[in-house]
Design an enzyme around this catalytic site. Structure first.
Site, PDB file in Angstrom:
ATOM      1  N   GLU A   1     -39.928   4.710 -12.188  1.00 27.57           N
ATOM      2  CA  GLU A   1     -40.763   4.064 -12.845  1.00 27.57           C
ATOM      3  C   GLU A   1     -39.935   2.285 -12.497  1.00 27.57           C
ATOM      4  O   GLU A   1     -38.902   3.039 -12.742  1.00 27.57           O
ATOM      5  CB  GLU A   1     -40.113   5.161 -13.804  1.00 27.57           C
ATOM      6  CG  GLU A   1     -41.295   3.774 -15.150  1.00 27.57           C
ATOM      7  CD  GLU A   1     -41.053   5.075 -16.034  1.00 27.57           C
ATOM      8  OE1 GLU A   1     -41.983   6.087 -16.000  1.00 27.57           O
ATOM      9  OE2 GLU A   1     -41.065   4.378 -17.391  1.00 27.57           O
TER      10      GLU A   1
ATOM     11  N   ASP B   1     -39.749  -0.678 -15.257  1.00 30.58           N
ATOM     12  CA  ASP B   1     -39.098  -1.149 -17.305  1.00 30.58           C
ATOM     13  C   ASP B   1     -39.572  -1.828 -17.398  1.00 30.58           C
ATOM     14  O   ASP B   1     -38.663  -2.368 -17.273  1.00 30.58           O
ATOM     15  CB  ASP B   1     -39.238   0.033 -18.385  1.00 30.58           C
ATOM     16  CG  ASP B   1     -39.367   1.886 -17.676  1.00 30.58           C
ATOM     17  OD1 ASP B   1     -40.517   2.251 -16.863  1.00 30.58           O
ATOM     18  OD2 ASP B   1     -38.786   2.378 -18.137  1.00 30.58           O
TER      19      ASP B   1
ATOM     20  N   GLU C   1     -39.450  -3.136 -21.182  1.00 25.98           N
ATOM     21  CA  GLU C   1     -39.731  -2.520 -22.759  1.00 25.98           C
ATOM     22  C   GLU C   1     -39.368  -2.853 -23.862  1.00 25.98           C
ATOM     23  O   GLU C   1     -37.812  -3.385 -23.828  1.00 25.98           O
ATOM     24  CB  GLU C   1     -39.021  -0.498 -23.243  1.00 25.98           C
ATOM     25  CG  GLU C   1     -40.179   0.263 -22.333  1.00 25.98           C
ATOM     26  CD  GLU C   1     -39.216   1.617 -22.376  1.00 25.98           C
ATOM     27  OE1 GLU C   1     -40.038   2.473 -22.870  1.00 25.98           O
ATOM     28  OE2 GLU C   1     -37.756   1.490 -22.821  1.00 25.98           O
TER      29      GLU C   1
END
Length: 293
Positions: free
Chosen positions: A106, A108, A110
């Site tokens: 993953e 990311d 955010e």
């Protein structure tokens, strides 16, 4: 006057010692439906200008999200986003890639909301083989709620680079030789979502979402994907070595990009797992190659 031979020697030395690098190509904007589809709370996604712009809406009942139609193994992925304005405490807007198994990879972005007048926090993280805990947090050098800004990821066999408006804010090098797993054989879909996370997002959960300010709205356009599309089961990219983003000049940052990355780290870093000796008494091996210290 220097001899031609001496000039040639200096040129060769520069080529060997200089960093080879290049900025990513300019993203190509396309309508939402070309590359993406809604995944939940369809009625909380609003479409404008023939689908070239969308909004995600969050209220006290639900957030919403979308995902790419295809899965990708390496590439360049970009999204233009305008984040939730004013009082956004408790909300999280995410843009990320993720594979779909227990030992998942993953990558990311955010964006952690905050009270009116307080800056957004951008958290990045990298999971490999199901292991994350590689958080880095920065403030942005602009207000991300006023205008659209580009957030992009360059992913090839040599490195992952996170960009904000073409400025690198983080690099994660392939350190397989140091025993650090790198995402290279699990195709990933792209996802984005807006949801309530007031149990942790703002000041560790101390600031709660003020539902009187709902709906909270994040805006999107661009929807650029230039990746090696693969089935979920694929273990390699069929066009490996033939795409612009896996050519030699994208194996590393150039000297200007490294300077920009140092500028971000020196002026805007809030937290970097590489320097957290409580969690990591011994510095993780990838940190030195990533020049995080």
């Amino acid at each position: 006057m220097a001899s031609p031979q001496w000039i040639l020697l200096l040129s060769l030395l520069f080529m060997v010692s200089g960093t080879i690098g290049a900025p990513p190509r300019r993203p190509v904007a396309v309508p939402f439906g070309r590359n993406y589809m809604p995944t939940w709370a369809f009625d909380h996604i609003k479409y404008f200008n023939g689908g070239s712009e969308i909004q995600l809406h969050l209220d006290k009942y639900t957030g919403t999200g979308f995902q790419s139609k295809g899965s990708y193994l390496f590439g360049h992925f970009s999204m233009q986003m305008k984040l939730v304005p004013r009082d956004s405490a408790g909300t999280v807007t995410a843009f990320y890639l993720s594979s779909q198994n227990s030992e998942h990879d993953e990558i990311d972005f955010e964006f952690l909301g905050n009270r009116t007048g307080q800056p957004y926090i951008l958290q990045t993280n990298v999971f490999t083989g199901g292991k994350g805990d590689r958080e880095q947090r920065i403030y942005l050098w602009f207000d991300p709620t006023i205008d659209y800004h580009d957030y992009s990821i360059l992913w090839n066999l040599d490195q992952l680079v996170f960009f904000v408006d073409n400025t690198p804010i983080r690099v994660f090098k392939n350190c397989k030789d140091l025993g650090v797993r790198f995402p290279f054989n699990q195709p990933m879909k792209l996802y984005s979502s807006l949801w309530n996370a007031d149990d942790w997002a703002t000041r560790g959960g101390l600031e709660k979402t003020d539902w009187s300010k709902a709906p909270f709205i994040a805006s999107y356009k661009g929807f650029h994907i230039d990746g090696c599309e693969a089935s979920v089961e694929a273990k390699f990219c069929a066009t490996q070595g033939k795409r612009w983003w896996d050519q030699r000049e994208f194996r590393d940052l150039d000297s200007y990009q490294w300077r920009r990355l140092r500028w971000v780290r020196n002026k805007f870093t809030i937290y970097n797992y590489c320097t957290d000796r409580v969690r990591y008494p011994t510095m993780p091996p990838e940190c030195r190659r990533d020049r995080d210290v």
